[in-house]
Scaffold this active site. Structure first.
Site, short mmCIF file in Angstrom:
data_model
loop_
_atom_site.label_atom_id
_atom_site.label_comp_id
_atom_site.label_asym_id
_atom_site.label_seq_id
_atom_site.Cartn_x
_atom_site.Cartn_y
_atom_site.Cartn_z
N LYS A 98 59.14 21.53 20.47
CA LYS A 98 58.39 21.82 19.25
C LYS A 98 58.95 21.05 18.07
O LYS A 98 58.19 20.49 17.26
CB LYS A 98 58.42 23.32 18.95
N GLN A 129 60.42 32.59 18.26
CA GLN A 129 60.10 32.43 19.67
C GLN A 129 60.19 33.77 20.41
O GLN A 129 61.19 34.49 20.30
CB GLN A 129 61.07 31.42 20.31
N ASP A 139 52.10 31.49 13.90
CA ASP A 139 51.71 31.98 15.21
C ASP A 139 50.51 32.91 15.12
O ASP A 139 49.92 33.29 16.14
CB ASP A 139 52.89 32.71 15.88
#
Length: 304
Positions: free
Chosen positions: A61, A105, A128
């Site tokens: 990422k 995460q 997200d």
């Protein structure tokens, strides 16, 4: 097993190529954004624990963020990190004007409640799209940040369908991360939507009704060829590492790929399908977050 025709195999949807195109477009948009005098967009990714697979994913990422011309901020925390310590870090990231997007995460260690953590991220930095504000906006059909994986799935579907109105979209898996937001996106596209989950009585029969079938259960090989409606478009979100007979491992999805090939009209591979799109959509969302930040700064009384 039912097939489309004896000599027809599904067209594989190239997630890598579509993700590369989206990342390049984000890079061009970032350059134009900065040329207008704006701060370079920044993405902060937080990893708690030392799971090797998550470490590789997080580092990828960061690499892709740099390739899109944005700044990357990595925070690698030990497995023993407390919830209070993580919330303190998020508060600092929320207040940092150089950071436009924050991603924690998942999964998190047992001592940390992911719902509390996700909702601690201010909505305009929630890249997200999992916080209650963005989730609520999606449910109400109001513009907000869309979760990366469902957004990636939608873009993959749009690459082979110019119009999805009236199609029956069946989603196997009802998680907050993929299944539920995917259902909302399909409703927005004008689909008739069915969601299968652990309590569904006949998942196979439900799956066979889908003109579009999105599978996100984490159970590799769950969906067999005879679960698929001939001519359907299949999006396989699952990814599991399994051992091979040679003592190595390989990545597989929730769909029995070789069985699905002669039945589906379009299908995503694993790897190389949804995975690259998830990261590309994270970059897209980070740029959107930078644009949202301008409104928050100009209207400090606005709830975000």
């Amino acid at each position: 097993m039912s097939t489309v025709s004896p000599d027809m195999a599904a067209k594989i949807i190239d997630g890598k190529a579509i993700a590369r195109s989206l990342t390049e477009q984000v890079g061009r948009d970032v350059a134009a954004f900065v040329e207008r005098g704006n701060t370079l967009p920044g993405l902060a990714v937080v990893l708690v624990g030392n799971d090797p697979a998550s470490e590789v994913y997080v580092k990828n990422k960061a690499l892709q963020t740099h390739r899109a011309g944005m700044r990357s901020f990595m925070h690698m925390l030990p497995q023993s990190t407390s919830q209070a310590e993580l919330l303190d870090l998020i508060a600092d990231l929320n207040a940092n004007s150089q950071i436009h997007g924050i991603l924690v995460q998942l999964p998190l260690p047992a001592q940390i409640d992911p719902v509390v953590v996700t909702n601690a991220i201010v909505a305009h930095k929630d890249v997200d799209g999992l916080g209650e504000i963005n989730a609520g906006r999606m449910a109400l059909g109001i513009d907000g940040i869309v979760p990366c994986t469902p957004l990636g799935c939608l873009k993959l579907l749009q690459s082979v369908h110019t119009d999805m109105q009236g199609k029956h979209a069946v989603i196997i898996g009802a998680s907050n991360l993929v299944g539920k937001p995917m259902a909302q996106l399909m409703l927005r596209e004008g689909c008739t939507v069915s969601v299968g989950h652990i309590h569904t009585r006949d998942t196979r029969a439900l799956a066979r009704e889908g003109d579009i079938l999105v599978v996100a259960t984490g159970k590799h090989g769950l969906v067999r060829g005879d679960w698929i409606k001939p001519g359907a478009t299949v999006i396989d979100v699952g990814i599991t590492r399994v051992p091979t007979e040679h003592g190595k491992t390989r990545l597989v999805g929730d769909v029995a790929f070789e069985e699905a090939l002669p039945v589906a009209r379009h299908i995503t591979p694993v790897p190389g399908g949804v995975g690259p799109m998830t990261i590309a959509c994270l970059l897209h969302n980070t740029l959107q977050a930078a644009l949202l930040a301008q409104n928050v700064v100009s209207r400090p009384d606005q709830k975000a």
